[in-house]
Design a protein around this motif. Structure first.
Motif, mmCIF file in Angstrom:
data_model
loop_
_atom_site.group_PDB
_atom_site.id
_atom_site.type_symbol
_atom_site.label_atom_id
_atom_site.label_comp_id
_atom_site.label_asym_id
_atom_site.label_seq_id
_atom_site.Cartn_x
_atom_site.Cartn_y
_atom_site.Cartn_z
ATOM 1 N N GLN A 64 -18.206 -42.921 16.865
ATOM 2 C CA GLN A 64 -18.291 -41.494 16.514
ATOM 3 C C GLN A 64 -16.905 -40.840 16.565
ATOM 4 O OE1 GLN A 64 -20.445 -39.014 19.312
ATOM 5 N NE2 GLN A 64 -21.197 -37.729 17.665
ATOM 6 N N TYR A 65 -16.190 -41.078 17.641
ATOM 7 C CA TYR A 65 -14.867 -40.469 17.787
ATOM 8 C C TYR A 65 -13.893 -41.028 16.740
ATOM 9 C CZ TYR A 65 -15.688 -37.806 22.077
ATOM 10 O OH TYR A 65 -16.124 -36.876 22.987
ATOM 11 N N ARG A 69 -23.783 -42.685 15.152
ATOM 12 C CA ARG A 69 -24.675 -41.693 15.768
ATOM 13 C C ARG A 69 -25.424 -42.336 16.931
ATOM 14 N NH1 ARG A 69 -27.396 -39.235 10.420
ATOM 15 N NH2 ARG A 69 -28.183 -37.599 11.774
ATOM 16 N N TYR A 74 -19.753 -29.017 11.311
ATOM 17 C CA TYR A 74 -18.668 -28.900 12.284
ATOM 18 C C TYR A 74 -18.944 -29.864 13.439
ATOM 19 C CZ TYR A 74 -15.561 -26.785 15.775
ATOM 20 O OH TYR A 74 -14.595 -26.584 16.733
ATOM 21 N N VAL A 107 -16.925 -30.467 16.042
ATOM 22 C CA VAL A 107 -16.103 -30.093 17.189
ATOM 23 C C VAL A 107 -14.746 -30.791 17.114
ATOM 24 C CG1 VAL A 107 -15.870 -30.035 19.714
ATOM 25 C CG2 VAL A 107 -18.095 -29.671 18.678
ATOM 26 N N LEU A 108 -14.743 -32.073 16.721
ATOM 27 C CA LEU A 108 -13.490 -32.833 16.696
ATOM 28 C C LEU A 108 -12.739 -32.659 15.372
ATOM 29 C CD1 LEU A 108 -14.705 -36.177 18.309
ATOM 30 C CD2 LEU A 108 -13.858 -34.124 19.413
ATOM 31 N N GLN A 109 -13.412 -32.123 14.382
ATOM 32 C CA GLN A 109 -12.778 -31.915 13.073
ATOM 33 C C GLN A 109 -12.971 -30.461 12.644
ATOM 34 O OE1 GLN A 109 -14.737 -34.873 10.621
ATOM 35 N NE2 GLN A 109 -12.833 -36.006 10.458
ATOM 36 N N ARG A 133 -25.514 -41.720 20.150
ATOM 37 C CA ARG A 133 -26.177 -40.874 21.139
ATOM 38 C C ARG A 133 -27.585 -40.513 20.674
ATOM 39 N NH1 ARG A 133 -25.712 -40.994 25.792
ATOM 40 N NH2 ARG A 133 -26.217 -38.819 26.149
ATOM 41 N N TRP A 191 -23.568 -30.575 21.713
ATOM 42 C CA TRP A 191 -22.614 -31.221 22.612
ATOM 43 C C TRP A 191 -22.796 -32.725 22.756
ATOM 44 C CZ3 TRP A 191 -18.298 -29.027 23.234
ATOM 45 C CH2 TRP A 191 -18.200 -27.642 23.261
ATOM 46 N N TYR A 227 -24.551 -34.724 20.331
ATOM 47 C CA TYR A 227 -24.451 -35.351 19.007
ATOM 48 C C TYR A 227 -23.259 -34.818 18.219
ATOM 49 C CZ TYR A 227 -29.368 -36.175 20.264
ATOM 50 O OH TYR A 227 -30.526 -36.509 20.919
ATOM 51 N N ALA A 276 -14.776 -33.308 24.587
ATOM 52 C CA ALA A 276 -14.916 -32.714 23.247
ATOM 53 C C ALA A 276 -14.378 -31.287 23.240
ATOM 54 C CB ALA A 276 -16.378 -32.741 22.818
ATOM 55 N N THR A 277 -14.606 -30.559 24.342
ATOM 56 C CA THR A 277 -14.110 -29.181 24.417
ATOM 57 C C THR A 277 -12.590 -29.149 24.399
ATOM 58 O OG1 THR A 277 -16.020 -28.741 25.815
ATOM 59 C CG2 THR A 277 -14.380 -27.019 25.680
ATOM 60 N N ARG A 308 -18.165 -34.531 36.126
ATOM 61 C CA ARG A 308 -19.488 -34.442 35.475
ATOM 62 C C ARG A 308 -19.327 -34.019 34.021
ATOM 63 N NH1 ARG A 308 -24.373 -34.214 37.822
ATOM 64 N NH2 ARG A 308 -25.077 -32.910 36.120
ATOM 65 N N ASP A 309 -20.349 -34.300 33.213
ATOM 66 C CA ASP A 309 -20.352 -33.895 31.794
ATOM 67 C C ASP A 309 -19.035 -34.269 31.114
ATOM 68 O OD1 ASP A 309 -22.866 -32.818 32.062
ATOM 69 O OD2 ASP A 309 -22.100 -30.863 32.653
ATOM 70 N N GLU A 346 -14.738 -42.243 13.782
ATOM 71 C CA GLU A 346 -15.126 -41.722 12.470
ATOM 72 C C GLU A 346 -14.662 -40.278 12.287
ATOM 73 O OE1 GLU A 346 -18.964 -42.918 10.341
ATOM 74 O OE2 GLU A 346 -19.406 -40.924 11.081
ATOM 75 N N LEU A 347 -14.645 -39.534 13.379
ATOM 76 C CA LEU A 347 -14.228 -38.131 13.296
ATOM 77 C C LEU A 347 -12.711 -37.969 13.427
ATOM 78 C CD1 LEU A 347 -17.101 -36.532 15.410
ATOM 79 C CD2 LEU A 347 -16.827 -36.481 12.933
ATOM 80 N N GLY A 348 -12.016 -39.084 13.476
ATOM 81 C CA GLY A 348 -10.550 -39.025 13.455
ATOM 82 C C GLY A 348 -9.915 -38.570 14.745
ATOM 83 N N ALA A 349 -10.601 -38.764 15.866
ATOM 84 C CA ALA A 349 -10.051 -38.300 17.142
ATOM 85 C C ALA A 349 -9.231 -39.377 17.848
ATOM 86 C CB ALA A 349 -11.183 -37.846 18.057
ATOM 87 N N VAL A 372 -18.728 -33.901 27.210
ATOM 88 C CA VAL A 372 -18.747 -32.503 26.766
ATOM 89 C C VAL A 372 -17.373 -31.883 26.992
ATOM 90 C CG1 VAL A 372 -19.714 -30.235 27.260
ATOM 91 C CG2 VAL A 372 -21.208 -32.211 27.144
ATOM 92 N N MET A 420 -10.683 -31.288 23.047
ATOM 93 C CA MET A 420 -10.247 -31.633 21.697
ATOM 94 C C MET A 420 -10.440 -30.461 20.736
ATOM 95 S SD MET A 420 -11.434 -35.554 21.327
ATOM 96 C CE MET A 420 -10.497 -36.845 22.146
ATOM 97 N N ALA A 421 -11.596 -29.781 20.890
ATOM 98 C CA ALA A 421 -11.862 -28.640 20.013
ATOM 99 C C ALA A 421 -10.840 -27.533 20.236
ATOM 100 C CB ALA A 421 -13.262 -28.110 20.275
#
Lengths: 327, 424
Positions: B106-107, B385, A75, A77-79, B387, A287, A289, B85-86, B78-79, B109-112, B82, B88-89
Motif C-alpha cells: 500500500q505504501y 489493500r 485522497y 493521505v499519502l498522496q 488491511r 485511517w 484503509y 500516516a499523519t 500506540r496506533d 503503491e502510494l509512493g511513500a 495512523v 506523512m500527510a
C-alpha cells in the motif's frame, strides 16, 4: 547560551511572530469596528474574542469545509487528493456493503439507547428530586460514574458482561433468568452496548432533567392536587408538559450522540460486523484503509442523516412541546 | 479611549497580554530542537521496555558509528500506522520507519517509500546481502519491480509445550514429523475434565484466529490467493478442508476451548495459567520463560501429507521517498537495520539465524527448532489493500468459522466475492 539561541532561536521567533499576528488581528478588528462606528465596548469585546474566533475558523470551520471538498476526491493521505466528482457518494450507496451494515447497527443502537437513556435519566432525576436526607451526597454519587473516562468504563463493562462468570450474568443466573452471550453473541451485541450507554443516564442528562424538574411551578402541582389529581395524573399532565422542551433537547442531543458513538465499539471486540458502528466504519476507512476522501463522504452522509432526523423531530414536536415564553 | 470601561483596563494591554501568553505557551509546548548539522529521524513502535532496549542496544550503536549525524527517534507506542500516516500527510515523514510487511504494498503503491533496488545492487555491505535473507520474507518488501525495505524480524510460529501437563497426561512431546492427526490425538489426551462436571477445564490447544487459518491452508497444500495474486482461492477444496479442520479443533475434536472462554480468560493467559498444554506463538515470544512453567518448543505439525509450512510475522525498515538527503538516509538505514537485526530475534538472515543462541542466549534451547522452522516459514501473500483483506477475512470468515456460525464452505462462499473485489 549562544548554542541554545542557535537551536531554539528559529522556532521561538516563529511562535513570537504568531503571537504578534494574533495581537495585530485583535487590534485590526477593534480599529475596523470603530471605523464602522461600533461602540467602544462592543468593539473591545469583539477584539477580545478574535483569538477564539480565529481558532474556531482555523481549527473547526476550515477542516469541516475542507472535509467537504475532500469528499469529492480520492485522497489516500499519502498522496495529494485527486478530484473524482460524485464517485465516493455513488460508491456509498451502490458498492459498500459496510455502509448498510453500519447504518443498521447505528440505527438499532440509537432506536434503543435514546428512549431508554431518556427514561433512565428522567427517573434518576425524579429520584434525586425527592426530599431525602443527604440528597446532595446522593446526587454526587449518582453523577460520579459519568466523569469516568469512556475507555475505562468500556473495559469495565466488558468485564461485567462476560458471559461466563460476569457479574451481570451471575445476577441473571441467580434469578433463574437466561444468561446472554452479550459481546460474544451477535444477537446480543447491540443490547450490550445499549446497557453500557445507560450508565450515562446519571450524568449530564440527569442534571439537566433535575434542573427542569426544579423549575416546574409548585402551585401547578398544588392546584392539580386540590382538583384530585393523583401522582400519575400530575406527572402526566403537569410535569411532562412543563419539562417538554428539555425532553426535546435530550431527544435531539441523544440522536446526535448515539449516531456518532465511537469509543466503546472501538475498544470492545465483537463478533463479525455486529458491532460495526458508523463512526467506526468512517475511522477504519480513513485511517486503516487510507481512503480519506471516501471517509469524508461517509462523514457528510452521516451529517445529512442526522440533519434530516433532527428536522423531523423538530417538525414532529411542534404540537407536543410547551413553551411558556410562547404563550 | 481604548478601555473596557467595566473593568478599567487598556485594550492594548489585554491584546498584548494575550499575544504574550499565547506566544510563551506555544513556545513551551511546541519548541522542537532544530539540529544544525546532518540529521535523520526514525519512527519506531514499542512499549516502554522495548524502547529502553532500543535506546541502549540500537541507538547507542548507530550513534557511535555516525558521530556527526543528529538522530531523532520518534517513539510511537500506540496506533503506529495512523500516526505514521499523519506525519506523512503533514509533509513531515520520518526519514526511516518501521513498517510491517502487510503495509508495504500500500505504501509503495502510494509512493511513500524509497525504492532501494539501485542502492542495494552495488552495495557489498552484509546487511543488504539479499542472498543472506530468507527469500519468502523479502518477497513481501517487493512491489511492482521495486524493493522498498528489508525485514529486521521474521518470527515463525512454533509450538510451546507445557512439559508438566504432557507428563501428567502421560503424553510424549511431539517430534518434528507429527501430522494433523497426531496433533489432534495429542490434543485430545491433554484435554481434561478436572472437576467431573462434563466440561473440560484444561485443553490441549487454544485458538482464536491465531495462529492464522492460512497456515493450516498452506500445510494442506492450499492458499487463499492464487499465485498471480488475482483470484481468491478460499473455495479451493484444500482451503475448505483446512478451514474445517481449523474449526473442528473447537467444535468436533474439542481440543481447544470455545471462543467465549478464550475471550473471558485471555488467550496466552490460558497457557500461562497452565490451562492449555500447547500454544502456537511467535518464536520470540517469551512463553518459554514464564516463571513456574517448564516449557519446550516444538515445530508446528505438518499437513496430512507431511507438507511443512508455518506462518511468519515480520516487520521491516523502510526509507521515506520524501527524505531530503537520500544518501545519508540510506547509510543510516543500513546501520539501523543491522543493529536491530542483532538485537531482535530471529533476524531473517541465515548468517544471524546461525548465531541465534549467541544473540539471544535465553532462546538457546529452542534455537534448532526456530532455525528449522525458518526454512519453511511463509508470510501472508500481501496485496495493496491488505488491511481491508484482513478485516474481511477476520469478520466474515475466521471469526464466524471459529464461532461455529456456519460450515467452512458456506462461509468461504460468502466471503469470497467481497475479497475478490479487493484483488481487482
Amino acid at each position: 547560551m549562544h548554542r541554545n539561541l542557535e537551536l531554539y532561536g528559529a522556532p521561538l521567533a516563529r511562535f513570537i511572530v504568531v503571537g504578534v499576528v494574533i495581537a495585530l488581528c485583535c487590534w485590526g478588528v477593534y480599529r475596523l469596528l470603530r471605523r464602522f462606528r461600533v461602540g467602544d465596548e462592543a468593539a473591545s469585546g469583539y477584539a477580545l474574542i478574535t483569538p477564539w474566533l480565529l481558532g474556531l475558523l482555523i481549527f473547526a470551520a476550515y477542516p469541516i469545509l475542507f472535509s467537504l471538498v475532500l469528499s469529492f476526491t480520492r485522497y489516500s493521505v499519502l498522496q495529494p487528493p485527486e478530484f473524482v466528482g460524485l464517485e465516493n457518494y455513488r460508491r456509498i450507496f451502490t458498492a459498500d456493503p459496510n455502509f448498510r451494515v453500519a447504518m443498521k447497527v447505528t440505527f438499532a443502537f440509537a432506536a434503543l439507547s435514546v428512549p431508554l437513556g431518556m427514561i433512565a435519566s428522567l427517573l434518576t432525576a425524579m429520584l434525586l428530586n425527592t426530599n431525602v436526607r443527604l440528597v446532595g451526597v446522593w446526587r454526587t454519587i449518582y453523577y460520579m460514574p459519568s466523569v469516568l473516562p469512556a475507555v475505562s468504563t468500556a473495559l469495565l463493562w466488558r468485564w461485567l458482561l462476560v458471559p461466563r462468570g460476569g457479574l451481570v450474568n451471575k445476577v441473571l443466573g441467580g434469578l433463574g433468568l437466561p444468561e446472554p452471550g452479550w459481546f460474544n453473541d451477535p444477537q446480543w451485541v447491540i443490547p450490550a452496548f445499549v446497557l453500557m450507554s445507560l450508565q450515562g443516564a446519571a450524568g449530564n442528562n440527569m442534571v439537566i432533567f433535575l434542573a427542569a424538574l426544579k423549575g416546574v411551578p409548585a402551585q401547578l402541582h398544588e392546584a392539580a392536587h386540590i382538583d384530585g389529581a393523583g401522582w400519575w395524573a400530575r406527572f402526566r399532565h403537569v410535569t411532562i408538559p412543563q419539562i417538554s422542551p428539555v425532553i426535546l433537547y435530550h431527544l435531539i442531543m441523544g440522536i446526535i450522540g448515539s449516531m456518532q458513538v465511537f469509543t466503546q465499539p472501538m475498544f470492545i471486540r465483537t463478533p463479525g460486523r455486529s458491532g460495526l458502528f458508523y463512526s467506526v466504519h468512517i475511522y477504519r476507512t480513513g485511517w486503516e484503509y487510507l481512503q480519506m476522501g471516501y471517509a469524508c463522504a461517509l462523514a457528510w452522509v452521516l451529517l445529512i442523516v442526522i440533519l434530516i432526523l433532527t428536522c423531523l423531530v423538530l417538525r414532529g414536536s411542534r404540537s407536543l412541546v410547551y413553551y411558556e415564553a410562547a404563550k | 479611549m481604548l478601555r473596557v470601561r467595566a473593568l478599567g483596563i487598556s485594550i492594548v494591554g489585554v491584546v498584548f497580554s494575550i499575544a504574550s501568553v499565547a506566544a510563551v505557551a506555544v513556545c513551551l509546548s511546541g519548541c522542537r530542537r532544530q539540529p544544525s548539522g546532518p540529521s535523520v529521524t526514525i519512527a519506531v513502535w514499542g512499549g516502554a521496555e522495548e524502547i529502553d532496549q532500543f535506546r541502549s542496544q540500537v541507538l547507542t550503536s548507530v550513534r557511535r558509528q555516525t558521530p556527526n549525524v543528529s538522530i531523532e527517534v520518534i517513539y510511537i507506542p500506540r496506533d503506529y500506522h495512523v500516526k505514521l500516516a499523519t506525519l506523512m500527510a503533514a509533509g513531515q515523514p520520518p526519514d526511516l520507519f518501521y513498517l510491517s510487511d502487510e503495509y508495504v504494498p500500500q505504501y509503495a503503491e502510494l509512493g511513500a517509500l524509497l525504492d532501494l533496488t539501485a542502492w542495494i545492487e552495488g552495495d557489498d555491505d552484509p546487511a543488504v546481502d539479499l542472498e543472506d535473507y530468507y527469500p519468502s520474507i523479502v518477497s513481501n518488501y517487493r512491489w511492482g519491480g521495486g524493493l522498498y525495505g528489508l525485514p529486521w524480524i521474521a518470527q515463525p510460529v512454533v509450538v510451546f509445550c507445557n512439559e508438566q501437563l504432557f507428563a501428567e497426561a502421560g503424553v510424549e512431546l511431539p517430534d518434528r514429523e507429527w501430522r494433523w492427526a497426531e496433533f489432534v490425538e495429542v490434543g485430545k489426551r491433554l484435554t481434561a475434565d478436572l472437576d467431573g462436571d462434563g466440561l473440560p477445564e484444561r485443553w490441549g490447544f487454544v485458538i482464536n484466529g491465531w495462529p492464522p487459518f492460512e497456515m493450516f491452508a498452506w500445510q494442506n497444500g492450499g492458499d487463499t490467493v492464487s499465485a498471480d495474486g488475482k483470484h481468491v482461492r478460499l473455495l479451493d477444496p484444500k482451503c475448505v478442508e483446512a478451514a474445517q479442520f481449523y474449526t473442528d479443533l473447537i467444535a468436533k475434536y474439542q481440543v481447544a476451548p470455545p471462543l467465549d472462554v478464550v475471550t473471558e480468560q485471555g488467550f496466552s493467559e490460558l497457557f500461562r495459567a497452565g490451562k492449555v498444554a500447547m500454544f502456537m506463538g511467535g518464536a520470540a515470544d517469551e512463553l518459554d520463560s514464564v516463571p513456574g512453567l517448564n516449557v519446550s518448543v516444538r515445530e508446528v505439525p505438518t499437513g496430512p501429507d507431511g507438507s511443512r509450512a508455518t506462518f511468519a510475522w515480520n516487520a521491516g525498515l523502510c526509507i521515506s521517498r520524501g527524505t531530503a538527503d537520500k544518501e545519508l538516509a540510506y547509510r543510516t538505514w543500513k546501520l539501523f537495520l543491522d543493529a536491530i537485526q542483532h538485537w531482535k530475534i530471529p533476524a531473517p538472515r541465515r548468517s544471524l539465524a546461525a548465531r541465534l543462541e549467541i544473540i539471544e542466549p535465553r532462546k538457546a534451547h529452542a534455537a534448532e527448532v526456530i532455525r528449522s522452522s525458518m526454512t519453511y516459514m511463509r508470510p501472508f501473500r500481501v496485496i495493496a489493500r491488505q488491511r481491508q483483506w484482513d478485516t474481511i477475512m477476520t469478520e466474515e470468515f475466521e471469526e464466524p468459522l471459529l464461532r461455529g456460525a456456519d460450515d467452512a464452505r458456506t462461509l468461504a462462499r460468502r466471503a469470497s466475492p467481497e475479497l475478490q473485489m479487493l484483488l481487482r
